[in-house]
Design a protein around this motif. Structure first.
Motif, PDB file in Angstrom:
ATOM      1  N   CYS A   1     -41.168  97.156 -48.729  1.00  0.00           N
ATOM      2  CA  CYS A   1     -40.732  98.418 -48.148  1.00  0.00           C
ATOM      3  C   CYS A   1     -41.761  99.494 -48.505  1.00  0.00           C
ATOM      4  O   CYS A   1     -42.212  99.593 -49.647  1.00  0.00           O
ATOM      5  CB  CYS A   1     -39.350  98.802 -48.691  1.00  0.00           C
ATOM      6  SG  CYS A   1     -38.787 100.433 -48.153  1.00  0.00           S
TER       7      CYS A   1
ATOM      8  N   TYR B   1     -38.640 105.177 -44.167  1.00  0.00           N
ATOM      9  CA  TYR B   1     -39.367 104.043 -44.724  1.00  0.00           C
ATOM     10  C   TYR B   1     -39.646 103.063 -43.587  1.00  0.00           C
ATOM     11  O   TYR B   1     -39.099 103.185 -42.509  1.00  0.00           O
ATOM     12  CB  TYR B   1     -38.539 103.352 -45.815  1.00  0.00           C
ATOM     13  CG  TYR B   1     -37.312 102.635 -45.284  1.00  0.00           C
ATOM     14  CD1 TYR B   1     -36.121 103.335 -45.108  1.00  0.00           C
ATOM     15  CD2 TYR B   1     -37.337 101.284 -44.924  1.00  0.00           C
ATOM     16  CE1 TYR B   1     -35.005 102.706 -44.593  1.00  0.00           C
ATOM     17  CE2 TYR B   1     -36.235 100.655 -44.413  1.00  0.00           C
ATOM     18  CZ  TYR B   1     -35.061 101.380 -44.251  1.00  0.00           C
ATOM     19  OH  TYR B   1     -33.964 100.760 -43.732  1.00  0.00           O
TER      20      TYR B   1
ATOM     21  N   HIS C   1     -32.979  98.763 -47.953  1.00  0.00           N
ATOM     22  CA  HIS C   1     -33.883  98.745 -46.811  1.00  0.00           C
ATOM     23  C   HIS C   1     -33.903  97.416 -46.078  1.00  0.00           C
ATOM     24  O   HIS C   1     -34.170  97.350 -44.893  1.00  0.00           O
ATOM     25  CB  HIS C   1     -35.304  99.110 -47.248  1.00  0.00           C
ATOM     26  CG  HIS C   1     -35.821  98.277 -48.379  1.00  0.00           C
ATOM     27  ND1 HIS C   1     -36.253  96.988 -48.216  1.00  0.00           N
ATOM     28  CD2 HIS C   1     -35.957  98.570 -49.708  1.00  0.00           C
ATOM     29  CE1 HIS C   1     -36.644  96.502 -49.377  1.00  0.00           C
ATOM     30  NE2 HIS C   1     -36.484  97.454 -50.315  1.00  0.00           N
TER      31      HIS C   1
ATOM     32  N   CYS D   1     -37.237 103.986 -50.303  1.00  0.00           N
ATOM     33  CA  CYS D   1     -37.267 102.541 -50.581  1.00  0.00           C
ATOM     34  C   CYS D   1     -36.523 102.211 -51.878  1.00  0.00           C
ATOM     35  O   CYS D   1     -35.968 101.115 -52.032  1.00  0.00           O
ATOM     36  CB  CYS D   1     -38.716 102.062 -50.668  1.00  0.00           C
ATOM     37  SG  CYS D   1     -39.519 101.923 -49.052  1.00  0.00           S
TER      38      CYS D   1
END
Length: 707
Positions: free
Chosen positions: A437, A444, A431, A426
């Motif tokens: 996240c 993730y 992300h 993250c």
């Protein structure tokens, strides 16, 4: 002509008898019978063949006999029964206590004037006249005087024998047309004392005089030549013979024969029975001795004499003995000495590696780093990784009896060579999560704030609320899952529950665990809040053993979605969802009930981990597969699937099939569908698997180079 002469003679005799009866003085009190109490019943034939004046003679005959008896409830009791085709009690034994009332009762008798059912009458007297209700007294002689003038129209032999066996003494008086054979069949022995046949009713008073003598007369056992071989027992006006113990009375009613219990088989001797009158003793054949019970026999134990010199066991036989050896030993030629059998040394074994000998038997063992298989003969390398006997945090690489640890992609092995450090993706990648996240090992996933759900892109959040569904989860509790991973499975279940709107009228959840058998942990109607369900999930015990996925699907189709277990009626159109979680190949066929589940309208999801067979998972899952089928190689990654697995069922704009009106503006095109966000995560897991494969090949090459 002859008939008219006979009737004239009868009339003349009747008038003469009447004159004699009128002239005879009445018996005074001193002439009454004092021989003891008797229960006396007159059984008189009143069939059509008995003419009126003959019946009057029979009536007077009874009164004359009564006049000589000591009548009273504590002395002689008298009852009268008449019969023809039917039987009728004129008065019972308890009806009259005085002679006057008894005479009056006799004078009031009206003849039945029908057939001659003598057998029926005897049975009636036996069952009705001699009863306590009718006045019969215990331990008082029962006497029946049968007066008949004809042949019985039914069978009398059997019923008369039954009456005599019950202790009833029977006198049979036949008049004119009576049959002597029938009289003897009815009467008690000896017949010369109990059977009388006279030519006409006018002469019946002759029997009355003799009967009075027998009822009130002498003790015939003392004052007559009775002819009994052993014992004579008197009764009023009669007697009968008895035998000493051990003897039985012969058919002549007087002589006795010794009872041979041995010949009659009335003994319990095991071998030889020695008879004596009415008794026996037991003996045994040669080579046996009589036991303490004096009945059974035991073979003489020659071994117990202590002079056999057997090395191990002495076995007694009839008139001798022989030696035997314990299991695992053989008897030598001297017939006494035993020698241990070494099957390992003789090569009589099938152990793959090590043979361990014991007398006459062997067991197998394995070299270090190997374990004995279930056949107890062959050996297999000990896979400490598969058995869970390691302390690697993530990846265990096995060798025979040893292991090394490694980490998943995105992690690095720490200096303790066991634990791994997470590479936080993250913080290192773009992300794109709208809200937050969350890093996972080598990957993730995105999450949304409370009250919102992750959307199709796996990153953005929305407000679509799950509608009401019936969800049953089938979780694999087989041995290969292992306890620590089973705890991760329970957390996976609770993550799924967290994404649902659980209530009695909304979403209902049931849980089934399976291995070699199937067990319902809780049904759809057992819990109604997410907290109750999650608490129950954490209390589930790990089953272990096999993987019967087909059996679990059968249980789900036939039981879990039944109304009895909380599923709502199909007519309500509440979506039915089945989610199967497994880590290995099924040990039974899944095809039949995977198909039946879909035919029953159940939307099926399949989640596989590790050694789960993808072809089986695809067969279980509903179409389209990309929405209903998930797989990961590692249990630690299942939380990713759970977080992205959203069972969103939104009501149609026109109507709601559930019990709660959902006013959320979100609209769903399908009744049940998984969130698609997991696809990107699965792609990353695939990349990680490729990296792990390369790492395993590298470690395998290192192990080979060490050899």
């Amino acid at each position: 002509m002859k008939m008219r002469q006979l009737r004239g003679l009868c009339a003349f005799a009747l008038l003469t008898l009447a004159a004699l009866a009128t002239a005879r003085p009445k018996a005074g009190p001193e002439q009454k019978c004092k021989s003891g109490p008797v229960d006396l019943v007159f059984l008189i034939d009143s069939s059509r063949s008995v003419r009126p004046h003959e019946f009057e003679t029979m009536r007077k005959f009874m009164i004359d006999i009564l006049d000589t008896l000591d009548i009273g409830l504590n002395a002689t009791r008298v009852g009268v029964v008449q019969y023809s085709s039917q039987v009728r009690t004129e008065f019972s034994l308890r009806a009259h206590a005085k002679l006057d009332s008894m005479v009056k009762g006799i004078n009031e008798i009206i003849p039945l004037a029908q057939g001659t059912m003598t057998g029926l009458a005897i049975k009636y007297v036996m069952n009705e006249a001699f009863t306590a209700e009718a006045g019969d007294r215990p331990k008082v002689p029962n006497v029946v005087v049968i007066v008949t003038d004809g042949r019985p129209q039914d069978r009398v032999t059997e019923v008369a024998a039954e009456a005599r066996e019950k202790g009833i003494e029977i006198y049979a008086v036949g008049v004119a047309r009576a049959d002597m054979t029938s009289l003897r069949a009815m009467a008690s022995p000896p017949f010369e004392d109990h059977v009388f046949l006279v030519e006409s009713f006018d002469l019946i008073h002759q029997f009355g005089l003799q009967f009075q003598d027998k009822l009130c007369g002498m003790d015939l056992c003392l004052e007559s030549d009775h002819g009994c071989e052993h014992i004579c027992e008197s009764s009023p006006g009669s007697y009968h013979c008895l035998c000493l113990p051990g003897y039985t009375l012969n058919d002549d009613g007087k002589t006795c024969a010794a009872i041979d219990l041995c010949t009659e088989g009335k003994h319990d001797c095991e071998q030889i029975c020695v008879s004596s009158p009415g008794s026996f003793t037991c003996d045994c054949n040669k080579g046996y001795k009589l036991n303490d019970d004096k009945k059974t026999c035991s073979m003489i134990d020659y071994c117990s004499f202590g002079n056999h010199s057997c090395n191990h066991e002495c076995v007694s036989v009839l008139n001798g003995y022989h030696c035997t050896c314990n299991e695992g030993y053989r008897l030598l030629d001297d017939g006494k000495t035993c020698h241990a059998i070494d099957l390992c040394a003789e090569g009589k074994h099938d152990c793959e590696q090590i043979c361990v000998s014991a007398p006459g038997v062997f067991t197998c063992d394995c070299n270090k780093g190997f374990t004995l298989n279930e056949d107890k003969k062959t050996c297999a390398p000990i896979d400490l990784c598969v058995e869970g006997k390691h302390d690697c945090e993530q990846i265990c690489i096995s060798g025979p009896g040893v292991f090394t640890c490694d980490c998943n992609k995105g992690f690095k092995l720490n200096k303790d060579k066991k634990t791994c450090t997470n590479m936080d993706l993250c913080n290192t990648v773009e992300h794109g999560c709208e809200h937050q996240c969350v890093s996972t090992p080598g990957s993730y996933y995105c999450i949304c704030p409370e009250g919102q759900l992750l959307q199709e892109d796996g990153k953005s959040c929305g407000t679509c609320k799950s509608a009401n569904i019936d969800l049953v989860l089938l979780i694999d509790g087989s041995k290969s899952v292992r306890p620590q991973n089973f705890e991760l499975v329970k957390k996976f279940v609770n993550q799924v529950v967290d994404s649902l709107d659980v209530s009695a009228h909304g979403t209902r959840v049931g849980l089934v665990q399976y291995s070699s058998r199937v067990r319902t942990e809780f049904s759809l109607n057992m819990y109604h809040t997410a907290d109750e369900i999650k608490a129950a999930v954490m209390k589930v015990d790990y089953m272990e053993k096999g993987t019967m996925t087909g059996l679990a699907l059968k249980h789900m189709v036939e039981n879990s979605f039944s109304e009895a277990e909380g599923a709502r009626p199909a007519s309500r159109n509440i979506p039915r969802i089945g989610l199967v979680f497994t880590d290995g190949r099924s040990q039974d066929d899944i095809t039949e009930y995977a198909k039946k589940a879909k035919e029953a309208g159940i939307t099926m999801y399949a989640v596989g981990v590790g050694k789960a067979v993808e072809d089986e998972l695809r067969e279980i899952a509903s179409e389209p597969l990309e929405k209903h089928f998930y797989y990961t190689t590692d249990f630690t990654a299942i939380s990713t699937i759970a977080e992205n697995l959203k069972l969103n069922v939104c009501p149609a704009a026109e109507e709601s099939q559930g019990e709660i009106e959902v006013k959320d503006p979100c609209a769903c095109e399908s009744l049940v569908e998984f969130q698609q966000a997991t696809m990107s995560s699965l792609e990353q897991l695939t990349q990680k698997l490729s990296g792990m494969t390369a790492r395993l090949e590298q470690l395998e090459n290192q192990l080979l180079s060490r050899k």
